[in-house]
Design a protein around this motif. Structure first.
Motif, mmCIF file in Angstrom:
data_model
loop_
_atom_site.group_PDB
_atom_site.id
_atom_site.type_symbol
_atom_site.label_atom_id
_atom_site.label_comp_id
_atom_site.label_asym_id
_atom_site.label_seq_id
_atom_site.Cartn_x
_atom_site.Cartn_y
_atom_site.Cartn_z
ATOM 1 N N ALA A 1 0.675 -1.411 -0.072
ATOM 2 C CA ALA A 1 0.235 0.157 -0.095
ATOM 3 C C ALA A 1 0.826 1.251 -0.050
ATOM 4 O O ALA A 1 0.336 2.449 -0.467
ATOM 5 C CB ALA A 1 -1.064 -0.002 1.176
ATOM 6 N N SER A 2 1.999 1.238 0.646
ATOM 7 C CA SER A 2 2.953 2.372 0.499
ATOM 8 C C SER A 2 3.969 2.415 -0.410
ATOM 9 O O SER A 2 4.934 3.330 -0.522
ATOM 10 C CB SER A 2 3.581 2.419 2.124
ATOM 11 O OG SER A 2 4.475 1.359 2.245
ATOM 12 N N GLY A 3 4.134 1.470 -1.189
ATOM 13 C CA GLY A 3 4.880 1.584 -2.456
ATOM 14 C C GLY A 3 6.502 1.042 -1.975
ATOM 15 O O GLY A 3 7.454 1.395 -2.657
ATOM 16 N N GLN A 4 6.346 0.167 -0.937
ATOM 17 C CA GLN A 4 7.783 -0.113 -0.112
ATOM 18 C C GLN A 4 7.993 -1.448 -0.763
ATOM 19 O O GLN A 4 7.071 -2.336 -1.077
ATOM 20 C CB GLN A 4 7.533 0.173 1.250
ATOM 21 C CG GLN A 4 7.484 1.390 1.798
ATOM 22 C CD GLN A 4 8.670 2.281 1.644
ATOM 23 O OE1 GLN A 4 9.502 2.105 2.248
ATOM 24 N NE2 GLN A 4 8.547 3.212 0.685
ATOM 25 N N VAL A 5 9.345 -1.556 -0.677
ATOM 26 C CA VAL A 5 9.810 -3.097 -0.755
ATOM 27 C C VAL A 5 10.753 -3.265 0.394
ATOM 28 O O VAL A 5 11.243 -2.389 1.218
ATOM 29 C CB VAL A 5 10.682 -3.179 -2.169
ATOM 30 C CG1 VAL A 5 9.961 -2.986 -3.188
ATOM 31 C CG2 VAL A 5 11.946 -2.417 -2.039
ATOM 32 N N GLY A 6 11.332 -4.777 0.490
ATOM 33 C CA GLY A 6 11.924 -4.856 1.942
ATOM 34 C C GLY A 6 11.399 -6.218 2.548
ATOM 35 O O GLY A 6 10.415 -6.759 2.322
#
Length: 461
Positions: free
Chosen positions: A211-216
């Motif tokens: 939803a926040s466009g993050q990866v990891g």
């Protein structure tokens, strides 16, 4: 070498997009340190790391703040490896309520009594990669997932033998025999709850990051005490050991490129499109060169634990997914199956990064029957992220633990002081336990859990 450099050098399609600046939309959770470090007297921001590795401040709970079982904790931020400390920690008391099977037509689970039915204790370390977001989410979420999963099985845990039906029905008179033949015990229900909690937590992390466009992602090392037993669940390369006067016992199984090799290679075999035509799933003792074409060389594939020989073809000259051996092995490309990175996609990592499995990995669980140990005052469990174990061996840690505790019996804060001392021994001090002045430039987080405290504080049986 950065991921951007690697992509520009070896993959088509131009450079990776520049990372978005930090802000409310780029992170699903605000950056913070563990709650129990509040008031510790050191700034929690990224700038508390000195330019000199040996001057980086070690943080621990403020004196007067007691952790479960009077456990000790300390941490140190990396030496400019990244902007923030990617490790996270959590600990506390688990209050598990009793549930009964409902009588409604939809057969929902209903909480029938608000008071706690069983209590336990919980300590956890998370080592993030690709940023601290996943580790923060895991630290905020996993204990709640575990409590819910334990409430599902708590009635079975309290029985002499887990019943086939929690509803009390007896559909088949031989049900107890079938359960016994399967060897199902109460501790198996706890192990199942831990595995389900890891999966549930990973779903939460995946949704939040997407939803926040993050990866990891992050590793997870969790210790849970219930009914006289300590359950240690690990997915990643952190480690927990039991240190006693005459014993060192490994309490966790580490996930490294070597241990995960076959799983990663099988993913590449099943979904070859993930390799983008740029990597080979095959493993060779070294990176092959053009001069190796046509030669027969050692190799192994996903179905192999041993080795064989094959004639080198042009496709074998591509970058291998895995290179090296043991803790020093490297992933040149990571097959990411966490929902936080999409169902199936290739994520190119820095060529010097070690494997950091996503929380999606099924944890390996070790059970220590504490009630069966003749506990002594200095029996402790040491849990730490890989920044400690990259520099110190199990034997070196045990030597430091025994020496320190013997000489500091009167200090009520000695377990946090011990955790701090262990970290200091990863900072290249003269005469340190590593013997070579080795420095860990990674984040390091350490719990020291005194088992002798469990008789006074566990309760809830």
């Amino acid at each position: 070498m950065s991921a951007g450099w690697f992509r520009r050098r070896f993959l088509p399609g131009g450079p990776l997009p520049e990372p978005r600046p930090p802000g409310p939309r780029s992170s699903p959770v605000p950056y913070h340190r563990p709650r129990f470090l509040r008031g510790s007297g050191s700034s929690p921001g990224a700038n508390d790391a000195s330019r000199r590795p040996d001057a980086r401040p070690v943080r621990s709970p403020a004196r007067g703040r007691t952790l479960p079982w009077n456990a000790g904790y300390a941490e140190i931020i990396n030496a400019e490896k990244s902007e923030f400390n990617e490790d996270q920690a959590a600990c506390g008391k688990l209050c598990i309520r009793r549930c009964e099977f409902g009588i409604e037509e939809d057969q929902e689970w209903l909480t029938v009594c608000p008071e706690e039915f069983l209590t336990g204790h919980y300590w956890a370390l998370f080592d993030g990669h690709g940023g601290p977001a996943a580790a923060i989410l895991a630290a905020n979420t996993l204990h709640s997932c575990l409590r819910r999963q334990l409430e599902v099985v708590v009635e079975g845990m309290m029985a002499a033998q887990p019943p086939m039906h929690l509803s009390g029905r007896c559909v088949c008179s031989s049900d107890p025999q079938f359960v016994e033949e399967k060897g199902i015990r109460a501790e198996d229900l706890v192990i199942g709850a831990l595995e389900n909690a890891f999966q549930e937590c990973d779903d939460v992390i995946g949704r939040e990051l997407e939803a926040s466009g993050q990866v990891g992602g992050c590793t997870a090392l969790v210790a849970v005490f219930l009914q006289g037993k300590l359950y240690v669940a690990n997915a990643g390369d952190s480690r927990a050991i039991l240190v006693r006067r005459d014993e060192i016992r490994l309490l966790s199984s580490e996930f490294t490129p070597e241990t995960e090799r076959q799983r990663i290679q099988q993913l590449a075999f099943t979904y070859p499109e993930l390799l983008a035509g740029e990597f080979t799933r095959l493993e060779f003792p070294r990176r092959l060169k053009g001069d190796d074409l046509g030669q027969k060389v050692l190799f192994r594939d996903h179905h192999m634990r041993g080795w064989s020989y094959k004639q080198v073809e042009k496709t074998d000259l591509k970058y291998p997914l895995i290179h090296g051996q043991g803790r020093q092995a490297r992933l040149l490309g990571t097959l990411a199956v966490s929902r936080g990175l999409g169902d199936h996609q290739l994520r190119v990592l820095d060529t010097d990064i070690q494997l950091k499995p996503f929380l999606l990995s099924i944890p390996q669980v070790t059970v220590l029957d504490v009630d069966q140990l003749a506990l002594q005052e200095d029996d402790v469990v040491v849990m730490a992220t890989d920044g400690l174990w990259d520099v110190l061996s199990n034997e070196q840690v045990a030597l430091l633990v025994r020496s320190f505790l013997t000489g500091n019996r009167e200090d009520p804060h000695r377990f946090s002081e011990l955790a701090k001392m262990l970290i200091h021994n990863t900072q290249g001090k003269d005469g340190g336990a590593s013997g070579e002045g080795q420095v860990s430039y990674d984040d390091v987080s350490v719990f020291v859990i005194p088992l002798s405290s469990q008789a006074q504080e566990s309760g809830g049986h």
